[in-house]
Enzyme design. Structure first.
Site, short mmCIF file in Angstrom:
data_model
loop_
_atom_site.label_atom_id
_atom_site.label_comp_id
_atom_site.label_asym_id
_atom_site.label_seq_id
_atom_site.Cartn_x
_atom_site.Cartn_y
_atom_site.Cartn_z
N CYS A 159 12.82 -38.38 12.67
CA CYS A 159 14.07 -39.07 12.34
C CYS A 159 15.24 -38.47 13.12
O CYS A 159 15.36 -38.70 14.31
CB CYS A 159 14.30 -39.09 10.83
SG CYS A 159 15.51 -40.32 10.33
N GLU A 212 6.26 -37.22 6.46
CA GLU A 212 6.18 -36.25 5.36
C GLU A 212 6.53 -36.82 3.99
O GLU A 212 6.18 -36.24 2.97
CB GLU A 212 7.07 -35.04 5.67
CG GLU A 212 8.57 -35.22 5.42
CD GLU A 212 9.25 -36.20 6.35
OE1 GLU A 212 8.67 -36.57 7.39
OE2 GLU A 212 10.38 -36.62 6.05
N HIS A 256 9.21 -41.33 8.81
CA HIS A 256 8.98 -40.07 8.10
C HIS A 256 7.52 -39.89 7.66
O HIS A 256 7.16 -40.39 6.59
CB HIS A 256 9.88 -40.01 6.86
CG HIS A 256 11.31 -39.78 7.17
ND1 HIS A 256 11.84 -38.52 7.29
CD2 HIS A 256 12.31 -40.65 7.39
CE1 HIS A 256 13.12 -38.62 7.59
NE2 HIS A 256 13.43 -39.89 7.65
#
Ligand SMILES: *[C@@H]1O[C@H](CO)[C@@H](O)[C@H](O)[C@H]1NC(C)=O
Ligand SMILES: *[C@@H]1O[C@H](CO)[C@@H](O)[C@H](O)[C@H]1NC(C)=O
Ligand SMILES: *[C@@H]1O[C@H](CO)[C@@H](O)[C@H](O)[C@H]1NC(C)=O
Length: 313
Positions: free
Chosen positions: A131, A243, A241
């Protein structure tokens, strides 16, 4: 000595030594990789603490077998150089810091330059940007490229893979069914207002020479690069993202479905695998323990915040 104990240990020992012989590459593999994660300034109106890391990035790396060291902002160049020689990779996380002038930007630029120099002399050192980290890398490589404003704050999207994706380093180890799910289901969370438009990439020679585009996305108006990897360096970036699916619970746009969780894991496994090719080490075990993120405790902020857990420094 207890004989039943030695009987169980002996065959186990044999098994381990045989598997070492069988795997030629294990001699060239670091099984204790340590990855640096950049902190960034904390903007809320509190005098203390002054920097943070979202715990999801730490858990992301830990779930694939790495340990984490926070990289503090405002350190001297010498301190960053010493840390660089101690760790096996670096991750630039998402967030809200400036990519043109902030402690995050300064540290990112120093580690980027050190990584390029190291890789050029055969000292493998991987870099990952997520990001804001993606945008920072695009800015560093592109010579101050202009990002485009997109309507992508809190949307889950399927990846539009390019022809290069299948043979890319990032995705070639992903199971075929997961690649299919990623291409057809909205599994990747986007939380950004700025994007590297495909048009900008196509007209920036520095970026085109350096990065291969692996996936794109669009907000309906502007097509942007969503995954890229460098041709000649172990440098990787996702605008989405990986994660969040396993570790962030505060937004409706985050998919927690089984393929989304597999995406978290396969992405982490890939990058930690890259860090296993680096052989930097701390000067001493004492310095290593002092640097590890285990010296800090994450705090739960999910009740009122937009992130589940944060490390504050
Ligand atoms: C870093 O330095 C800047 C400029 O001196 C300062 O404003 C900022 O608060 C510092 N950040 C931290 C986390 O120490
Ligand atoms: C932004 O995208 C959302 C869907 O993700 C849509 O509902 C909204 O109308 C869009 N806003 C603009 C200004 O295009
Ligand atoms: C995927 O990208 C290609 C190449 O830019 C484009 O032609 C196509 O329309 C995109 N598909 C979607 C679903 O966005």
């Amino acid at each position: 000595m207890d004989t039943s104990m030695s009987r169980t240990i002996f065959p186990l020992f044999l098994f381990i030594s045989f598997s070492c012989l069988a795997s030629n590459s294990s001699a060239k593999r670091n099984d204790k990789p340590i990855i640096g994660v950049l902190t960034q300034e904390y903007y809320l109106p509190t005098p203390n603490p002054t920097a943070f890391i979202l715990a999801s990035y730490v858990k992301f790396l830990e779930c694939a077998g790495a340990r984490v060291v926070p990289i503090m902002v405002n350190q001297t160049l010498e301190e960053y150089q010493t840390l660089f020689k101690s760790i096996n990779g670096v991750l630039y996380p998402g967030g809200g810091a400036s990519i043109t002038s902030s402690g995050y930007q300064r540290a990112a630029e120093i580690f980027y330059d050190l990584a390029i120099q190291a890789n050029k002399r055969g000292d493998y050192f991987p870099v990952w940007g997520t990001c804001l980290g993606f945008e920072q890398l695009a800015y560093l490589t592109g010579g101050g490229v202009t990002l485009s404003f997109t309507n992508t704050s809190g949307v889950a999207l399927p990846l539009n893979f390019t022809d290069e994706a299948k043979t890319s380093r990032i995705f070639k180890g992903f199971p075929a069914d997961l690649m299919k799910d990623l291409a057809s289901e909205p599994l990747t969370e986007n939380s950004h207002k700025w994007s590297l438009a495909t048009l900008t990439y196509n007209t920036n020679e520095n970026l085109q020479k350096f990065y291969k585009v692996l996936s794109t996305n669009t907000d309906g108006k502007i097509e942007f690069v969503s995954t890229m990897e460098a041709y000649d360096y172990p440098i990787y970036a996702t605008q989405w993202h990986p994660e969040k699916s396993a570790f962030e619970w505060t937004r409706p746009s985050i998919s927690h479905s089984p393929p989304a969780i597999r995406t978290t894991f396969y992405t982490a496994e890939f990058f930690v695998g890259e860090a296993r090719k680096s052989f930097h080490t701390f000067q001493s075990e004492e310095e290593e323990s002092k640097a590890l993120i285990y010296n800090y405790s994450p705090v739960y902020t999910g009740a009122e915040g937009i992130y589940s857990q944060i490390y504050l420094f």
